[in-house]
Design an enzyme around this catalytic site. Structure first.
Site, PDB file in Angstrom:
ATOM      1  N   ASP A  11     101.415  56.559 151.633  1.00  0.00           N
ATOM      2  CA  ASP A  11     101.276  55.409 152.374  1.00  0.00           C
ATOM      3  C   ASP A  11     100.451  55.542 153.825  1.00  0.00           C
ATOM      4  O   ASP A  11     100.309  56.986 154.305  1.00  0.00           O
ATOM      5  CB  ASP A  11     102.752  54.784 153.081  1.00  0.00           C
ATOM      6  CG  ASP A  11     102.389  53.762 153.891  1.00  0.00           C
ATOM      7  OD1 ASP A  11     101.951  52.650 153.270  1.00  0.00           O
ATOM      8  OD2 ASP A  11     102.522  53.548 155.047  1.00  0.00           O
ATOM      9  N   SER A  12      99.638  54.636 154.242  1.00  0.00           N
ATOM     10  CA  SER A  12      98.740  54.746 155.303  1.00  0.00           C
ATOM     11  C   SER A  12      99.523  55.390 156.568  1.00  0.00           C
ATOM     12  O   SER A  12      98.767  56.005 157.513  1.00  0.00           O
ATOM     13  CB  SER A  12      98.034  53.579 155.701  1.00  0.00           C
ATOM     14  OG  SER A  12      98.876  52.587 155.837  1.00  0.00           O
ATOM     15  N   TYR A  43      95.088  50.834 158.057  1.00  0.00           N
ATOM     16  CA  TYR A  43      94.086  50.660 157.009  1.00  0.00           C
ATOM     17  C   TYR A  43      94.030  49.122 156.698  1.00  0.00           C
ATOM     18  O   TYR A  43      92.836  48.768 156.211  1.00  0.00           O
ATOM     19  CB  TYR A  43      94.928  51.187 155.587  1.00  0.00           C
ATOM     20  CG  TYR A  43      94.879  52.521 155.122  1.00  0.00           C
ATOM     21  CD1 TYR A  43      94.547  53.632 156.298  1.00  0.00           C
ATOM     22  CD2 TYR A  43      94.899  53.177 153.858  1.00  0.00           C
ATOM     23  CE1 TYR A  43      94.496  54.884 155.722  1.00  0.00           C
ATOM     24  CE2 TYR A  43      94.777  54.366 153.704  1.00  0.00           C
ATOM     25  CZ  TYR A  43      94.601  55.127 154.540  1.00  0.00           C
ATOM     26  OH  TYR A  43      94.530  56.415 154.140  1.00  0.00           O
ATOM     27  N   GLY A  44      95.105  48.359 157.087  1.00  0.00           N
ATOM     28  CA  GLY A  44      94.797  46.872 156.878  1.00  0.00           C
ATOM     29  C   GLY A  44      93.543  46.369 157.399  1.00  0.00           C
ATOM     30  O   GLY A  44      93.029  45.009 157.033  1.00  0.00           O
ATOM     31  N   CYS A  74     101.892  51.346 149.365  1.00  0.00           N
ATOM     32  CA  CYS A  74     100.986  50.813 150.620  1.00  0.00           C
ATOM     33  C   CYS A  74     100.347  49.538 150.047  1.00  0.00           C
ATOM     34  O   CYS A  74      99.504  49.842 149.020  1.00  0.00           O
ATOM     35  CB  CYS A  74     100.027  51.863 151.155  1.00  0.00           C
ATOM     36  SG  CYS A  74      98.878  51.032 152.408  1.00  0.00           S
ATOM     37  N   ASN A  75     100.486  48.464 150.399  1.00  0.00           N
ATOM     38  CA  ASN A  75      99.914  47.494 149.719  1.00  0.00           C
ATOM     39  C   ASN A  75      98.278  47.191 149.953  1.00  0.00           C
ATOM     40  O   ASN A  75      97.627  46.899 149.060  1.00  0.00           O
ATOM     41  CB  ASN A  75     100.217  45.962 150.342  1.00  0.00           C
ATOM     42  CG  ASN A  75     101.914  45.697 149.847  1.00  0.00           C
ATOM     43  OD1 ASN A  75     101.816  44.989 148.590  1.00  0.00           O
ATOM     44  ND2 ASN A  75     102.894  46.117 150.535  1.00  0.00           N
ATOM     45  N   THR A  76      97.878  47.618 151.120  1.00  0.00           N
ATOM     46  CA  THR A  76      96.550  47.677 151.295  1.00  0.00           C
ATOM     47  C   THR A  76      95.642  48.721 150.496  1.00  0.00           C
ATOM     48  O   THR A  76      94.723  48.373 149.775  1.00  0.00           O
ATOM     49  CB  THR A  76      96.187  48.114 152.872  1.00  0.00           C
ATOM     50  OG1 THR A  76      96.947  47.101 153.642  1.00  0.00           O
ATOM     51  CG2 THR A  76      94.716  48.306 153.194  1.00  0.00           C
ATOM     52  N   GLU A 159     105.075  49.294 164.507  1.00  0.00           N
ATOM     53  CA  GLU A 159     104.889  50.686 164.995  1.00  0.00           C
ATOM     54  C   GLU A 159     104.958  50.853 166.480  1.00  0.00           C
ATOM     55  O   GLU A 159     105.279  52.010 166.551  1.00  0.00           O
ATOM     56  CB  GLU A 159     103.504  50.973 164.566  1.00  0.00           C
ATOM     57  CG  GLU A 159     103.313  50.924 162.827  1.00  0.00           C
ATOM     58  CD  GLU A 159     102.543  52.003 162.231  1.00  0.00           C
ATOM     59  OE1 GLU A 159     101.701  52.755 162.978  1.00  0.00           O
ATOM     60  OE2 GLU A 159     102.605  52.304 161.090  1.00  0.00           O
ATOM     61  N   CYS A 193     103.762  43.583 152.531  1.00  0.00           N
ATOM     62  CA  CYS A 193     103.410  44.780 153.527  1.00  0.00           C
ATOM     63  C   CYS A 193     104.834  45.500 153.520  1.00  0.00           C
ATOM     64  O   CYS A 193     105.826  44.948 153.883  1.00  0.00           O
ATOM     65  CB  CYS A 193     103.021  44.358 154.890  1.00  0.00           C
ATOM     66  SG  CYS A 193     102.671  45.952 155.968  1.00  0.00           S
ATOM     67  N   THR A 194     104.719  46.795 153.343  1.00  0.00           N
ATOM     68  CA  THR A 194     105.898  47.864 153.610  1.00  0.00           C
ATOM     69  C   THR A 194     106.553  47.742 154.918  1.00  0.00           C
ATOM     70  O   THR A 194     107.566  48.193 155.085  1.00  0.00           O
ATOM     71  CB  THR A 194     105.626  49.336 152.705  1.00  0.00           C
ATOM     72  OG1 THR A 194     104.573  49.627 153.443  1.00  0.00           O
ATOM     73  CG2 THR A 194     105.507  48.928 151.327  1.00  0.00           C
ATOM     74  N   HIS A 195     105.922  47.420 155.937  1.00  0.00           N
ATOM     75  CA  HIS A 195     106.367  47.371 157.163  1.00  0.00           C
ATOM     76  C   HIS A 195     107.317  46.168 157.531  1.00  0.00           C
ATOM     77  O   HIS A 195     108.370  46.404 158.200  1.00  0.00           O
ATOM     78  CB  HIS A 195     105.064  47.462 158.266  1.00  0.00           C
ATOM     79  CG  HIS A 195     104.348  48.523 158.696  1.00  0.00           C
ATOM     80  ND1 HIS A 195     103.459  48.954 157.595  1.00  0.00           N
ATOM     81  CD2 HIS A 195     104.430  49.415 159.772  1.00  0.00           C
ATOM     82  CE1 HIS A 195     103.281  50.183 158.150  1.00  0.00           C
ATOM     83  NE2 HIS A 195     103.667  50.369 159.487  1.00  0.00           N
TER      84      HIS A 195
END
Length: 274
Positions: A11-12, A43-44, A74-76, A159, A193-195
């Site tokens: 993941d980023s 990354y997004g 990571c989706n991006t 974050e 998005c994994t966040h």
């Protein structure tokens, strides 16, 4: 790559840990290496070329650490880099290493959840710009209409651990309202998005109860399980001693402090230079 190795989870930054913990629940017997490229987040908002370059560097690092299989949690990265890695880079390798993403496992099942055939996508600007979800959903379910909403502030809220702030409530409500304005028929929303699972209580609060909200972790973990059942050649390359290692391109102390919020338990990482 002759010796069995771990599954790589990339993941980023931290978000992939929400998917990783579900993968471990589903497949606890495997060895894993998690790599977060925290030194270069986010990354997004980066270009396709930059995300591809960064992602491929990290995938190569995980190959060097012995991973025969890498999952881009990571989706991006899945939206902007996976196709190029699969079609350009992997065919140049002499052995049969694989890289998978999180978009296809989700999109190939989305039709099971929606009755109205109107689906909402909440994602980073980069994922929305790539249009990957609409393209993939249309491939499996041509009758589904997809409505996307970019949420540029959400990752920063998570974050910076501001998920319980009034600002978080404002921005979550704002983007959900904007998404639902695009179609009153939306009955399913995907958190792409994994966040975003860390914002789930707020998202649920501001979303009508009749609309179901899908998180990727469980879907991706079950998809990976089926993938390994159907690809015994890959499964035989994987080590099964239930060992987990964490790496970050940032300071391990910083990573460890934040990672526990996403992973649900204490994390001890090692720095990796790229």
């Amino acid at each position: 790559m002759n010796k069995p190795g771990p599954i790589g989870i990339f993941d980023s930054g931290y978000g992939g840990l929400t998917v990783f913990k579900e993968i471990i629940k589903e497949l606890p017997q495997y060895n894993y290496i998690y790599l977060g490229d925290n030194a270069r987040i986010p990354y997004g908002t980066r270009s396709f070329e930059t995300v591809y370059q960064y992602t491929w560097q990290c995938v190569q690092a995980m190959f060097e650490l012995g991973c025969p299989l890498v999952v881009l949690a990571c989706n991006t990265a899945s939206a902007k880099a996976l196709k190029s890695i699969q079609t350009i880079n992997l065919p140049e390798l002499s052995d049969n290493r694989r890289v998978l993403g999180v978009i296809r496992p989700t999109t190939e099942r989305i039709g099971e959840f929606t009755k109205s055939r109107h689906v909402g996508i909440l994602a980073t600007p980069g994922t929305v710009l790539s249009n990957s979800y609409e393209i993939e959903i249309k491939r499996f379910f041509p009758d589904i209409k997809v409505f996307q909403e970019a949420c540029p502030i959400w990752v920063s809220l998570v974050e910076s651990n501001e998920i319980n702030s009034s600002g978080a409530a404002y921005f979550v409500k704002k983007h959900i309202d904007q998404l639902l304005e695009k179609s009153p028929k939306i009955d399913t929303i995907l958190l792409a998005c994994t966040h975003y699972p860390l914002l789930y209580p707020l998202i649920r609060k501001f979303t009508p109860p009749s609309i179901q909200i899908l998180q990727q972790g469980e879907i991706v973990s079950k998809s990976l399980s089926k993938y390994l059942e159907h690809h015994q050649d890959i499964d035989q390359k994987l080590k099964k001693e239930s060992e987990i290692l964490f790496y970050t391109t940032e300071s391990p102390e910083v990573f460890n402090e934040k990672a526990g919020l996403f992973f649900g338990q204490e994390v001890n990482s090692t720095h990796l230079s790229l």
